[in-house]
Design a protein around this motif. Structure first.
Motif, PDB file in Angstrom:
ATOM      1  N   UNK A  67      -7.102 -11.800  36.480  1.00 44.66           N
ATOM      2  CA  UNK A  67      -8.542 -11.567  36.483  1.00 44.66           C
ATOM      3  C   UNK A  67      -9.228 -12.313  35.342  1.00 44.66           C
ATOM      4  N   UNK A  68      -8.563 -12.379  34.191  1.00 42.82           N
ATOM      5  CA  UNK A  68      -9.126 -13.111  33.060  1.00 42.82           C
ATOM      6  C   UNK A  68      -9.316 -14.577  33.397  1.00 42.82           C
ATOM      7  N   UNK A  69      -8.318 -15.180  34.046  1.00 37.44           N
ATOM      8  CA  UNK A  69      -8.406 -16.599  34.392  1.00 37.44           C
ATOM      9  C   UNK A  69      -9.497 -16.857  35.428  1.00 37.44           C
ATOM     10  N   UNK A  70      -9.675 -15.905  36.372  1.00 33.47           N
ATOM     11  CA  UNK A  70     -10.694 -16.073  37.409  1.00 33.47           C
ATOM     12  C   UNK A  70     -12.095 -15.863  36.834  1.00 33.47           C
ATOM     13  N   UNK A  71     -12.240 -14.830  35.995  1.00 28.80           N
ATOM     14  CA  UNK A  71     -13.567 -14.464  35.490  1.00 28.80           C
ATOM     15  C   UNK A  71     -14.047 -15.374  34.361  1.00 28.80           C
ATOM     16  N   UNK A  72     -13.114 -15.922  33.578  1.00 25.20           N
ATOM     17  CA  UNK A  72     -13.534 -16.720  32.414  1.00 25.20           C
ATOM     18  C   UNK A  72     -12.704 -17.992  32.305  1.00 25.20           C
ATOM     19  N   UNK A  73     -12.830 -18.896  33.263  1.00 23.42           N
ATOM     20  CA  UNK A  73     -12.078 -20.159  33.167  1.00 23.42           C
ATOM     21  C   UNK A  73     -12.593 -21.000  31.994  1.00 23.42           C
ATOM     22  N   UNK A  74     -11.692 -21.756  31.402  1.00 25.91           N
ATOM     23  CA  UNK A  74     -12.059 -22.601  30.263  1.00 25.91           C
ATOM     24  C   UNK A  74     -11.544 -24.012  30.513  1.00 25.91           C
ATOM     25  N   UNK A  75     -12.256 -24.975  29.965  1.00 23.14           N
ATOM     26  CA  UNK A  75     -11.903 -26.372  30.178  1.00 23.14           C
ATOM     27  C   UNK A  75     -11.311 -26.967  28.906  1.00 23.14           C
ATOM     28  N   UNK A  76     -10.748 -28.168  29.050  1.00 27.11           N
ATOM     29  CA  UNK A  76     -10.250 -28.892  27.891  1.00 27.11           C
ATOM     30  C   UNK A  76      -8.755 -28.743  27.712  1.00 27.11           C
ATOM     31  N   UNK A  77      -8.303 -28.999  26.492  1.00 30.52           N
ATOM     32  CA  UNK A  77      -6.886 -28.933  26.170  1.00 30.52           C
ATOM     33  C   UNK A  77      -6.694 -28.041  24.941  1.00 30.52           C
ATOM     34  N   UNK A  78      -5.475 -27.531  24.803  1.00 35.92           N
ATOM     35  CA  UNK A  78      -5.094 -26.739  23.631  1.00 35.92           C
ATOM     36  C   UNK A  78      -3.979 -27.473  22.903  1.00 35.92           C
TER      37      UNK A  78
END
Length: 425
Positions: free
Chosen positions: A36-47
């Motif tokens: 649910x975290x990944x679906x609700x708050x996707x983030x872009x870029x690299x780590x």
């Protein structure tokens, strides 16, 4: 949740299989929350994961991973581990420890990748901080394991840690010798443990009540002395020196592992020795056999000539000394002045590590390291500016404690006579 499902025939016999569904259910819940975290708050870029520091002789390249693809791969692996946990409980009655360990490692990596998007995580600093924060928990957990294996519930670990921190700060400040503060802390832990042992073993007072009272007593006494004695005389009584770091040649130069484990103070190296000695002593010596005997079946131990109550008393004293040494980490371990209730519930987390570790010194140490990692993770994510709310980060160590004890520890049986006073005759 523990349930018994039917009878399984084994070679013509009927055998009852007790299945513990706590671990797979807990893994399923946390996997769903992670998805649910990944679906609700996707983030872009690299780590970026930095594996080396500038002081390392051997430099490792940074590990750079794309955020969402890596996070979703970790999610898929968590799903597979959860399914495997359900299947293994269905077949054998329990979920093996390796599944929980693999789940935690993959879950942490995936969460860090998501939380630190666009930033860099100093892996060495994160792990070194985890070890530092876990040291008092490990000492406290070792004291808890020894006490409870002997049949005495040691709720007073918090008080022993706090007494050790207070005494170490004063003695080390006056003498300017941290090693003397270390011995003083052990003695303070012994005093607290002696009161616990006397009331629990000699006078048969409920062990949990005695432990809680001792925690309140030590917290109140040290807070009073801090306000009335230490604060007005801080320079003379509350400015402790710290133990210097002692790098071990060659070992300290190993990438990642070296800076974390072998560039430490004597308190950390002493912890390594303590864990090894307690484990070997508990399971491979006469002392350990007697210790476990009085905690499992005191009547049988008594019949073969083991003095049950004296054995319990002296082992509770030993447990108090170890926990008292753990308290030094809060003061002379880091060169920090004593403050009111500075242990902040570390004794109770150490007690949770005892339960999670199933009263085994090695497993309890691993559990303490997990809790230390949760605290270090809180600090690291705050520094790099993670989107995780600060209120959640403050709760993280305690949420991890609840997760592992109530969710993934599975069926855990304390020593049979733990908490039960022994009356001869």
């Amino acid at each position: 949740m523990v349930s018994t499902e039917g009878l399984m025939p084994v070679e013509g016999m009927q055998k009852t299989v007790l299945r513990s569904w706590k671990a797979p259910i807990a893994l399923a819940i946390f996997t769903a929350l992670y998805g649910l975290l990944l679906v609700a708050a996707p983030r872009e870029g690299v780590t970026t994961f930095r594996l080396s520091t500038q002081a390392d002789a051997i430099q490792l390249p940074d590990l750079v991973v794309p955020v969402m693809p890596t996070a979703w791969i970790c999610f898929a692996l968590l799903v597979l581990l959860t399914i495997a946990s359900f299947a293994l409980v269905r077949l054998g009655g329990r979920s093996p420890l390796w599944i929980v360990i693999a789940y935690i490692l993959i879950g942490v990596f995936g969460f860090l990748t998501w939380a630190a998007a666009g930033a860099a995580i100093p892996v060495t600093g994160l792990l070194a901080g985890s070890l530092t924060l876990a040291i008092p928990l490990i000492y406290g957990a070792l004291g808890g394991v020894i006490g409870e294996r002997a049949g005495v519930v040691n709720i007073a670990i918090e008080g022993q840690l706090l007494a050790g921190a207070f005494t170490a700060a004063i003695v080390a400040t006056i003498t300017r010798q941290p090693i003397l503060g270390l011995f003083a802390a052990a003695f303070a832990g012994i005093l607290v443990a002696a009161v616990l042992a006397a009331f629990a073993i000699r006078y048969l007072v409920d062990q949990v009540i005695v432990g809680v009272v001792l925690n309140v007593l030590v917290a109140g006494l040290t807070s009073f002395l801090y306000s009335q004695v230490l604060q007005p005389n801080a320079a003379q009584l509350n400015a402790p020196p710290r133990f210097p770091r002692i790098p071990i040649p060659i070992l300290s130069e190993i990438p990642v592992i070296g800076p974390v484990f072998f560039r430490q103070t004597i308190l950390v190296y002493l912890m390594y020795v303590a864990v090894a000695l307690v484990y070997v002593g508990m399971f491979h010596t006469r002392w350990g056999l007697r210790l476990r005997a009085v905690g499992e079946h005191p009547q049988a131990a008594d019949t073969v000539g083991i003095k049950v109550n004296p054995t319990r008393f002296w082992n509770v004293i030993l447990a108090g000394a170890i926990a008292g040494i753990g308290g030094t980490v809060f003061t002379i371990g880091n060169g920090i002045a004593f403050n009111k209730e500075m242990t902040a519930g570390a004794g109770f987390i150490a007690l949770a590590a005892v339960i999670f570790g199933q009263w085994d010194p090695i497993k309890a140490t691993l559990a303490a390291l997990l809790f230390g990692f949760a605290s270090s993770l809180q600090n690291t994510l705050s520094v790099i500016g993670s989107p995780v709310p600060s209120e959640f980060m403050l709760m993280l160590p305690y949420l991890v404690t609840i997760f592992v004890v109530a969710g993934v520890v599975g069926k855990s049986r304390a020593p049979a006579a733990d908490g039960k006073p022994y009356i001869k005759g």
